[in-house]
Design a protein around this motif. Structure first.
Motif, short mmCIF file in Angstrom:
data_model
loop_
_atom_site.label_atom_id
_atom_site.label_comp_id
_atom_site.label_asym_id
_atom_site.label_seq_id
_atom_site.Cartn_x
_atom_site.Cartn_y
_atom_site.Cartn_z
N PRO A 251 -4.15 16.72 -11.43
CA PRO A 251 -5.22 16.05 -10.69
C PRO A 251 -4.79 15.82 -9.25
O PRO A 251 -3.86 15.07 -9.00
N GLY A 252 -5.41 16.46 -8.33
CA GLY A 252 -4.98 16.30 -6.94
C GLY A 252 -4.51 17.62 -6.38
O GLY A 252 -3.80 17.67 -5.39
N ARG B 139 -8.31 26.92 -7.38
CA ARG B 139 -9.73 26.90 -7.10
C ARG B 139 -10.03 27.68 -5.82
O ARG B 139 -10.95 28.49 -5.77
N TYR C 180 -15.20 23.54 -12.17
CA TYR C 180 -15.20 24.43 -11.01
C TYR C 180 -16.41 25.37 -11.01
O TYR C 180 -16.25 26.60 -11.10
N ALA D 282 -13.09 22.68 -21.28
CA ALA D 282 -14.06 21.61 -21.49
C ALA D 282 -13.44 20.25 -21.23
O ALA D 282 -13.74 19.28 -21.89
N GLY D 283 -12.55 20.21 -20.23
CA GLY D 283 -12.02 18.92 -19.82
C GLY D 283 -10.94 18.39 -20.74
O GLY D 283 -11.12 17.36 -21.37
N PHE E 38 -0.16 4.96 -12.78
CA PHE E 38 -1.32 5.85 -12.65
C PHE E 38 -1.11 7.15 -13.44
O PHE E 38 -1.96 7.58 -14.22
N ASN F 59 -13.35 16.25 -23.38
CA ASN F 59 -14.08 15.22 -22.63
C ASN F 59 -15.46 15.66 -22.19
O ASN F 59 -16.34 14.85 -21.95
N LEU G 117 -10.83 10.05 -9.77
CA LEU G 117 -9.59 9.27 -9.78
C LEU G 117 -8.39 10.20 -9.95
O LEU G 117 -7.41 9.86 -10.58
N GLY G 118 -8.51 11.40 -9.39
CA GLY G 118 -7.33 12.25 -9.30
C GLY G 118 -6.35 11.62 -8.33
O GLY G 118 -6.68 10.65 -7.64
N VAL H 266 -13.48 11.10 -13.13
CA VAL H 266 -13.03 12.45 -13.38
C VAL H 266 -11.67 12.58 -12.72
O VAL H 266 -11.35 11.84 -11.79
N ARG H 267 -10.84 13.47 -13.25
CA ARG H 267 -9.54 13.70 -12.64
C ARG H 267 -9.62 14.94 -11.81
O ARG H 267 -9.38 16.02 -12.28
N CYS H 268 -9.98 14.77 -10.56
CA CYS H 268 -9.97 15.84 -9.57
C CYS H 268 -11.10 16.84 -9.74
O CYS H 268 -11.29 17.43 -10.78
N VAL H 269 -11.87 16.98 -8.69
CA VAL H 269 -12.88 18.02 -8.66
C VAL H 269 -12.48 19.12 -7.68
O VAL H 269 -13.28 19.97 -7.34
#
Ligand SMILES: Cc1cc2nc3c(=O)[nH]c(=O)nc-3n(C[C@H](O)[C@H](O)[C@H](O)COP(=O)(O)O)c2cc1C
Ligand code: FES
Lengths: 540, 154
Positions: free
Chosen positions: A198-199, A204, A238, A277-278, A443, B64, B80-81, B118-121
């Motif tokens: 995440p981040g 992408r 995405y 699917a997450g 976190f 999810n 909230l990534g 969501v964790r990062c888009v």
């Protein structure tokens, strides 16, 4: 073919679109019409060029003038001043440290980068295969299947020293060789486009900006190991990348570059998309295989490794998007070319998503071994608003932090682990003194607690216990014994978990404990959060 | 099952086939047209694809992305990534929840709004980020601008 006097490259990556890029493009189209320039100026919608924070952006060729932070109202001035009179609109140029930069290559952000994987991102229209072919796309595939044996291909990749960019850094040529040696009527190539950190958004951007580079890499991998079928496992988050891949696959099939008998040879290879699917754990290769088979994405025990028994029990090569995007360049320019960049053990370049508290957040690519300082301060322009650098986090929920005293560390597969961090997939999050390191560790741990698939006990229960302890500490109720317990528990989880998720989940805690123990102690002994983030319930 | 839901499922099964490995793709397509995956639809898929309902349930609840209940009219997803987190994503989440008087994942009483995380888009350069209805991405938010955007939908 029609020729145009001016090419205007407008970014149509997710971030620039989100910043209002479409509005600008529409306004530009309208202005061109009004001024009768539609025959002279070609608008090319490209993928991400990297300087995301300054978007929406446009680059105007032949000169390469870069305009930033565009709004629809700017279109008229650009058309009248630049396109008609040849006078750059200076107020829209890139500004940094009171200097103005006319062209993109002059900016410090680009000047210190080396772009191999991102070579076409931002420069071609990803929805038009002919633009990709004009840049040499699919030439390497053609060469492989007409002039080289699979063994030749594997040898070049091995000689190049290319290592997997998905996190672990496993040598790609070796993986292909192992798969090649398997005897089986069916083999598979899977492109891992789950990008779970995440981040981070390197993958992408490649998929949105240059999808054919990935398809070509997959086809070459298919030829090298003897597979005829490939899958791209991509996150459902995405949608634009999915759309661009669908278009790219269709165009490649129509051009005879995917499908049966590619380019008239007897090599056949086709690619299908599979949507995730997450679930973060699905980035792990064996969980990914289960998910591709339509099952719950729980990891499998290794061995057997996917190269022996992977998708549907067949030998399967799984490579990351960025790994595959390197392949055609290596075939085209040779292993020695690739080895010019990076270090002896970590050759080539790495894409990072440089985000957090930096002046110019965006997508970058540098030779492996580039010092962190160069990345944060030269390319990223340093820390905004007079704040100071505190730490950079790499490797996401599996990684660790690099404190300020190690800013000169070369970013590669050898040096990062020595600090308890990992290379990871390329997420690079910069933090200043307003971030609390205990909070950051919490976190990440919350993330792994949520994402643990629950199959094995150390990961499911152990991370939960670590989180409880961290919550105690961040509310001012921790004890010094808790710090030792965190370390002990963390090491047990690392050694006993089933898959990479659990095996790396304690890293953010262990690494912050190592480099910022003072901060933990302040929470425990003085009951204060030095960064003023944690709401300490118990006061001293 | 309500007859209007069947064509949506049938279309996906036609597209992906009834092989078990197509299950997730069929679920994706179905949820895209229906907005969620009601029990009757899962039962129908189970029969058509010859998979046990419990297995389908196991898959649906693992990921999810799949939803078993009808969603709010507008779904606001705050990121909230890591990049968004260090740039104040939590403050955005709290501001939105306060404005709507709900907790994360709850739906407002009138069924119009929900706020998720969501964790990062993949728009980390624009952190902090939120997405409205899965398509409109807004970045560089402050709690105030986030509320302004929300109010446009109210
Ligand atoms: C929990 C976990 C998550 C992972 N997520 C990803 C991911 O999002 N993308 C990726 O390419 N590899 C990910 N990996 C690594 C893969 O298991 C695998 O090593 C990689 O896809 C191999 O490709 P490479 O050799 O080209 O790097 C993850 C591993 C673990 C343990
Ligand atoms: S962390 Fe929020 S978009 Fe990536």
């Amino acid at each position: 073919m029609k020729t145009y006097r001016i090419h205007a490259l407008v970014c149509a990556g997710t971030q620039c679109l989100a910043a209002g890029g479409n509005g600008f493009k529409d306004a530009l189209v309208e202005e061109l019409k009004q001024h009768g320039l539609t025959e002279e100026v070609l608008i090319v919608e490209t993928g991400c060029m990297g300087s995301c924070q300054l978007g929406p952006r446009m680059v105007v060729y032949p000169e390469g003038i870069m305009y930033t932070r565009l709004s629809p109202e700017d279109a008229k001035e650009i058309v009248e001043e630049d396109f008609l009179k040849g006078r750059p609109v200076t107020r829209l140029l890139w500004k940094q440290d009171e200097k103005q930069f006319l062209t993109l290559h002059e900016t410090p952000f680009f000047a210190k980068q080396t772009r191999i994987v991102l070579r076409n991102c931002g420069f071609i229209n990803p929805e038009d295969i002919t633009e990709c072919i004009a840049q040499g796309g699919y030439e390497s595939l053609a060469r492989c299947i007409t002039e080289m044996t699979p063994k030749d291909v594997i040898k070049i990749i091995k000689d190049s020293g290319l290592r997997g960019r998905g996190g672990a850094g496993f040598p790609t040529g070796l993986k292909w060789e192992l798969a090649n040696k398997q005897i089986s009527d069916t083999k598979y190539i899977i492109c891992n486009a789950d990008e779970g950190d995440p981040g981070a958004y390197m993958n992408r951007s490649v998929l949105e900006g240059d999808p054919h580079s990935v398809l070509e890499g997959m086809a070459i991998a298919g030829y090298a190991v003897g597979a005829q079928k490939g899958f791209i496992y991509i996150r459902a988050e995405y949608p634009l990348a999915i759309k661009r891949l669908e278009i790219a696959i269709k165009q490649a099939r129509m051009s005879g570059l995917l499908g049966k008998g590619i380019l008239g040879t007897n090599f056949s290879f086709d690619v299908e998309l599979r949507m995730g699917a997450g679930a973060f754990v699905c980035g792990e290769e064996t969980a990914l295989i289960n998910s591709t088979e339509g099952k719950r994405g729980e990891p499998r025990k290794k061995p057997p490794y996917p190269v022996e028994s992977g998708l549907f029990g067949k030998p399967t090569v799984i490579n990351n998007v960025e790994t595959l995007a390197n392949v055609s360049v290596i075939i085209e320019k040779g292993a020695d070319f690739f080895r010019q960049f990076g270090t002896d053990k970590s050759p080539g370049t790495k894409a990072f998503s440089l985000v957090g508290k930096v002046n110019i957040a965006g997508l970058i690519e540098v030779p492996l071994g580039t010092p962190l300082r160069t990345i944060v301060f030269d390319i990223g322009g340093g820390i905004p608003e007079g704040h100071t650098f505190k730490a950079a986090q790499t490797g996401g929920p599996s990684g660790g932090v690099i404190p300020a005293k190690h800013l000169d560390i070369p970013m590669d597969y050898e040096n990062l682990p020595q600090l308890g961090a990992i290379m990871g997939s390329g997420g690079l999050i910069v933090m200043d003194e307003t971030s609390c390191m205990v909070d950051v560790a919490k976190f990440f741990l919350k993330f792994t607690v949520d994402e643990s698939c629950g199959k094995c006990v150390p990961c499911r229960e152990g991370t939960r216990q670590m989180l409880n302890i961290l919550e105690k500490i961040t509310s001012g109720l921790g004890t010094m014994e808790d710090l030792d317990l965190l370390e002990k528990l963390g090491n047990v989880i690392k050694q006993t978990s089933l898959c990479g998720l659990g095996q790396t989940a304690p890293n953010p805690v262990l690494s912050t404990l190592r480099h910022f123990r003072d901060e933990y102690i302040a929470h425990v002994k003085d009951k204060v959060c030095p960064a003023n983030v944690c709401s300490m319930k118990a006061k001293k | 099952m309500e007859s209007e839901k069947i064509p949506a499922v049938d279309k996906e099964i036609r597209k992906w086939g009834t092989k078990h490995e197509s299950l997730i793709q069929v679920l994706h397509g179905t949820q895209e047209s229906l907005g969620y995956l009601p029990e009757e639809v899962l039962t129908y898929i189970a029969k058509k694809m010859n998979v046990s309902l419990s297995k389908i349930y196991g898959v649906v609840t693992f990921y999810n992305f799949f939803k078993l209940t009808k969603d709010a009219e507008h779904v606001i997803t705050t990121c909230l990534g890591t990049a968004c987190y260090v740039k104040g994503g939590e403050a955005i989440l709290n501001a939105l929840c306060n404005r709507l008087d709900i907790k994360p994942n709850e739906i407002t009483k009138d069924g119009r709004f929900t706020v998720r995380t969501v964790r990062c888009v993949g728009c980390c350069g624009f952190a902090p980020v939120m997405v409205v209805d899965g398509k409109d991405i807004h970045g560089k938010l402050t709690p105030e601008t986030a509320i302004d955007i929300l109010e446009k939908y109210m």
